[in-house]
Design a protein around this motif. Structure first.
Motif, PDB file in Angstrom:
ATOM      1  N   VAL A 361       0.868  -1.177   0.000  1.00 58.05           N
ATOM      2  CA  VAL A 361       0.000   0.000   0.000  1.00 58.05           C
ATOM      3  C   VAL A 361       0.903   1.224   0.000  1.00 58.05           C
ATOM      4  O   VAL A 361       1.781   1.348   0.867  1.00 58.05           O
ATOM      5  CB  VAL A 361      -0.912   0.037   1.248  1.00 58.05           C
ATOM      6  N   MET A 362       0.712   2.093  -0.982  1.00 58.10           N
ATOM      7  CA  MET A 362       1.515   3.307  -1.085  1.00 58.10           C
ATOM      8  C   MET A 362       0.699   4.485  -0.571  1.00 58.10           C
ATOM      9  O   MET A 362      -0.453   4.667  -0.987  1.00 58.10           O
ATOM     10  CB  MET A 362       1.876   3.580  -2.549  1.00 58.10           C
ATOM     11  N   ARG A 368       5.095   2.401  -8.511  1.00 56.15           N
ATOM     12  CA  ARG A 368       6.319   1.834  -9.082  1.00 56.15           C
ATOM     13  C   ARG A 368       7.369   1.478  -8.024  1.00 56.15           C
ATOM     14  O   ARG A 368       8.354   0.818  -8.323  1.00 56.15           O
ATOM     15  CB  ARG A 368       6.908   2.815 -10.104  1.00 56.15           C
ATOM     16  N   PHE A 369       7.144   1.922  -6.764  1.00 50.62           N
ATOM     17  CA  PHE A 369       8.134   1.608  -5.727  1.00 50.62           C
ATOM     18  C   PHE A 369       8.047   0.170  -5.219  1.00 50.62           C
ATOM     19  O   PHE A 369       8.937  -0.272  -4.483  1.00 50.62           O
ATOM     20  CB  PHE A 369       8.007   2.580  -4.544  1.00 50.62           C
ATOM     21  N   THR A 370       7.003  -0.563  -5.566  1.00 47.44           N
ATOM     22  CA  THR A 370       6.923  -1.958  -5.110  1.00 47.44           C
ATOM     23  C   THR A 370       7.903  -2.803  -5.910  1.00 47.44           C
ATOM     24  O   THR A 370       7.613  -3.266  -7.019  1.00 47.44           O
ATOM     25  CB  THR A 370       5.493  -2.515  -5.262  1.00 47.44           C
TER      26      THR A 370
ATOM     27  N   GLY B 103      13.871   8.656   1.628  1.00 43.57           N
ATOM     28  CA  GLY B 103      12.962   9.171   2.648  1.00 43.57           C
ATOM     29  C   GLY B 103      11.652   8.408   2.780  1.00 43.57           C
ATOM     30  O   GLY B 103      10.873   8.672   3.699  1.00 43.57           O
ATOM     31  N   LEU B 104      11.388   7.475   1.878  1.00 43.24           N
ATOM     32  CA  LEU B 104      10.162   6.674   2.010  1.00 43.24           C
ATOM     33  C   LEU B 104      10.233   5.839   3.288  1.00 43.24           C
ATOM     34  O   LEU B 104      11.274   5.242   3.585  1.00 43.24           O
ATOM     35  CB  LEU B 104      10.000   5.723   0.816  1.00 43.24           C
ATOM     36  N   GLY B 408       5.094   8.197   1.814  1.00 44.23           N
ATOM     37  CA  GLY B 408       5.941   9.243   1.273  1.00 44.23           C
ATOM     38  C   GLY B 408       5.259  10.589   1.283  1.00 44.23           C
ATOM     39  O   GLY B 408       4.264  10.792   1.987  1.00 44.23           O
ATOM     40  N   ASP B 409       5.783  11.470   0.491  1.00 44.89           N
ATOM     41  CA  ASP B 409       5.282  12.842   0.463  1.00 44.89           C
ATOM     42  C   ASP B 409       5.189  13.285  -0.997  1.00 44.89           C
ATOM     43  O   ASP B 409       5.712  14.329  -1.374  1.00 44.89           O
ATOM     44  CB  ASP B 409       6.259  13.725   1.259  1.00 44.89           C
TER      45      ASP B 409
END
Lengths: 414, 414
Positions: A361-362, A368-370, B103-104, B408-409
């Motif tokens: 879950v973002m 795309r970070f997964t 930073g995530l 994140g931001d």
């Protein structure tokens, strides 16, 4: 040789490999890397046969591009193996431990599975990657690649097996299965007791077949119908950046966003902006009535669109009346891969995070970070979309099981 | 109602249950316990119907004994639920977490599976146990008991559902499936996407059927062909105690020893002692030539004996020439449950522990210790003999999956 015979040899090899120290395994990985570079000429020559056959068989240029090897690409495979050598060894990690009331010492220790089967498609670099990640985690690998990469895979595995043997480990720790027939996949799926886990990497139909037919435990990977939900409390600049990146940073990966949900309260402000940006990037938006009303370029979405993993410059889009409507939509159409919310509200993100059923879950971040690399895992064998054993990017620890070791002094149960 | 319809209701219930706090879940467990005690009369009356039918259908008295409920046995079921309330909640545990270079914030969080199907045999106390362990771990339970316990299970589940609802949780978190037909098992095995995991508890043939036919991921439990290996460096007093306890402390459990391996160097001293002790406890020894030579009471072992899980006052027994011969024997005949070594040698126990492929390895301790209660887990749904997801005794954490939450931001991938 039959798959069953190969699996039997893998089981024997797995005993030695499972007891091998990190020092020996890392030396093998480094030797495998060196030999790939030394033998790059032979590997590229073997690959040329596959590329020629592929062209003759009418493979598209994008498939040929994934298949083709150059000395640089072989060097990149070698670098991948060197990076694996630098990662910590998961085997032997004490996962938990305590001394029981009766004095027994209880330890749960990470151990290799034993024999891992991997079924994958045309890219020959997966062959070295999969062999390396299995070896580092102490597992013997049965590799069933694509028939389109027959000659390349044979060359690569031949080099790797020689290096493994020269490093003092059993060559049968890395074996290539016959890719000229579907029978090898069928045999692999029925080799329960000889093969500990099967990982299919590839299209949805391959994965479905393996899940349906395998009696060997399977780790399901890869299908991603990922959503970005833009909440009523979203910062619309962040929302725009996250939507664009999730959809367009790379079009054909499983963590690419395929569907956009926008809260009705921000739709008037957000729809024109996001449509202009997506159209500017060449993306076709398959939208509901609200999206269609916002731009003549929107294609009317059909019911099929909501469940489609496009893997192309397309996105489905819908306006929802509430966060719970977004959750309901995702519940029906999501594939359990990655779901994102863009919102500045703690209450909204808490509710979304706790109620959405997905591997990742973002919150205010691109789908795309997964990715194992992005998560800092160093190596990745795939992204699991199932809940058993491993969920999300699978690194080295996900290729292991555990064993309880209980030590006493003649202890008996009263 | 069809299994598919029930599974659909379970999925909806699982959303609420998955987001329920520990406070609410524990209150539900305590209310379930109180109501079982209050309604013990009705439950025992319902059970009498099953017992009467069982006798009429010719069930053996030992099966009737497992089936029969008394007010005391109902009270014990209630106590089990109260103990579950006292255990920590696995849901929400942060399994790992870090802040990535960009930073995530990455968190891997324990979450319920969703819907868990459990197929089990005649003991009605499993109904309350399984409902409780699923509820505490945030999972909706689909319970498929035995037709012999039809009336008892219906009464118990009716009481539990009412308590769950009165505690403010969805009653459909606990559902009983039709036990009058095998069709409900078949439907359950094909309910992939609705049911997240299936746990068969029972005989080897049930487990084999589920493993072969289920498309829902399965956790295999229970078959135990456990060995005790008495090494050349064993303290023979400890060896005698461990062998006797492993075989005779309880005859019909999966962690009972079924096979004895003795190193040739200690056979002359140990065989007479262990045979006298086993015979004294009424155990029939199915031995190889060396054992047969040591006592006229030894029955000659056939090849079938080495792979047999007797679950009775029988044990197979063999003299081996080395530790590695013992390992080879276990590799061929073991079921991956529990294997024990008795030895004072660090080198021998290290080799045995690292090379034996089993859920639990006992060093100088009885095989009977492989048990969730003995390990201090507080509650146990079974003992997994597979390597995927859970291996060994399965407590509350083993009934969960994980989810990555990445905050994140407005982060995007470059």
């Amino acid at each position: 040789m039959s798959v069953i015979e190969q699996a039997g040899k893998a089981r024997v090899a797995a005993i030695e490999l499972g007891a091998a120290t990190r020092t020996v395994k890392d030396a093998a990985l480094l030797l495998m890397a060196d030999r790939l570079v030394e033998r790059a000429g032979d590997i590229v020559a073997a690959n040329e046969v596959d590329v020629r056959n592929g062209r003759a068989n009418g493979l598209t240029e994008s498939v040929i591009d994934r298949l083709a090897l150059t000395p640089e690409r072989v060097a990149a495979m070698a670098d991948g193996l060197r990076q694996m050598a630098a990662l910590p060894d998961p085997v032997g990690e004490v996962v938990r431990g305590s001394t029981l009331a009766n004095g027994l010492e209880l330890r749960q220790i990470r151990v290799p599975f034993g024999v891992v089967g991997i079924i994958y498609e045309g890219r020959p670099n997966v062959t070295a990657d999969a062999a390396g990640i299995c070896l580092k985690s102490g597992n013997a690998a049965l590799l069933r690649g694509s028939s389109s990469a027959l000659s390349s895979n044979a060359a690569i595995v031949s080099v790797l097996r020689k290096a493994v043997a020269d490093a003092g480990l059993p060559a049968d720790a890395v074996q290539l299965l016959d890719a000229t027939t579907r029978d090898s996949v069928k045999e692999l799926m029925r080799a329960r007791g000889l093969v500990d886990v099967l990982i299919p990497r590839g299209g949805a139909s391959l994965i479905r077949t393996v899940v349906e037919e395998s009696t060997v435990p399977v780790i399901e990977t890869g299908v991603g119908n990922c959503h970005v939900y833009v909440d009523e409390h979203a910062d619309l600049d962040k929302a725009l950046a996250v939507v664009l990146n999730s959809k367009t940073q790379r079009l054909s990966t499983c963590n690419t966003a395929e569907s956009l949900l926008v809260h009705a309260a921000v739709a008037p402000a957000f729809l024109p902006r996001v449509l202009e940006a997506l159209h500017g990037k060449g993306v076709t938006v398959h939208g509901d009535a609200a999206f269609a009303a916002a731009s003549a370029d929107v294609v009317a979405a059909t019911d099929d669109d909501w469940g489609t993993e496009y893997l192309s410059a397309d996105i489905s889009a819908r306006v929802v009346d509430s966060l719970d409507d977004a959750l309901d939509h995702i519940r029906v159409h999501g594939s359990g891969h990655t779901e994102a919310i863009v919102s500045e509200s703690v209450a909204a993100t808490r509710r979304f995070v706790s109620r959405v059923d997905a591997a990742a879950v973002m919150v205010n971040a691109s789908t795309r970070f997964t990715d194992g690399g992005e998560f800092g895992f160093g190596a990745e064998i795939g992204i699991s979309t199932q809940k058993l054993h491993a969920r999300g990017p699978m690194g080295l620890p996900e290729l292991t099981s555990t064993k309880y070791v209980v030590t006493g002094d003649g202890h008996v149960r009263p």
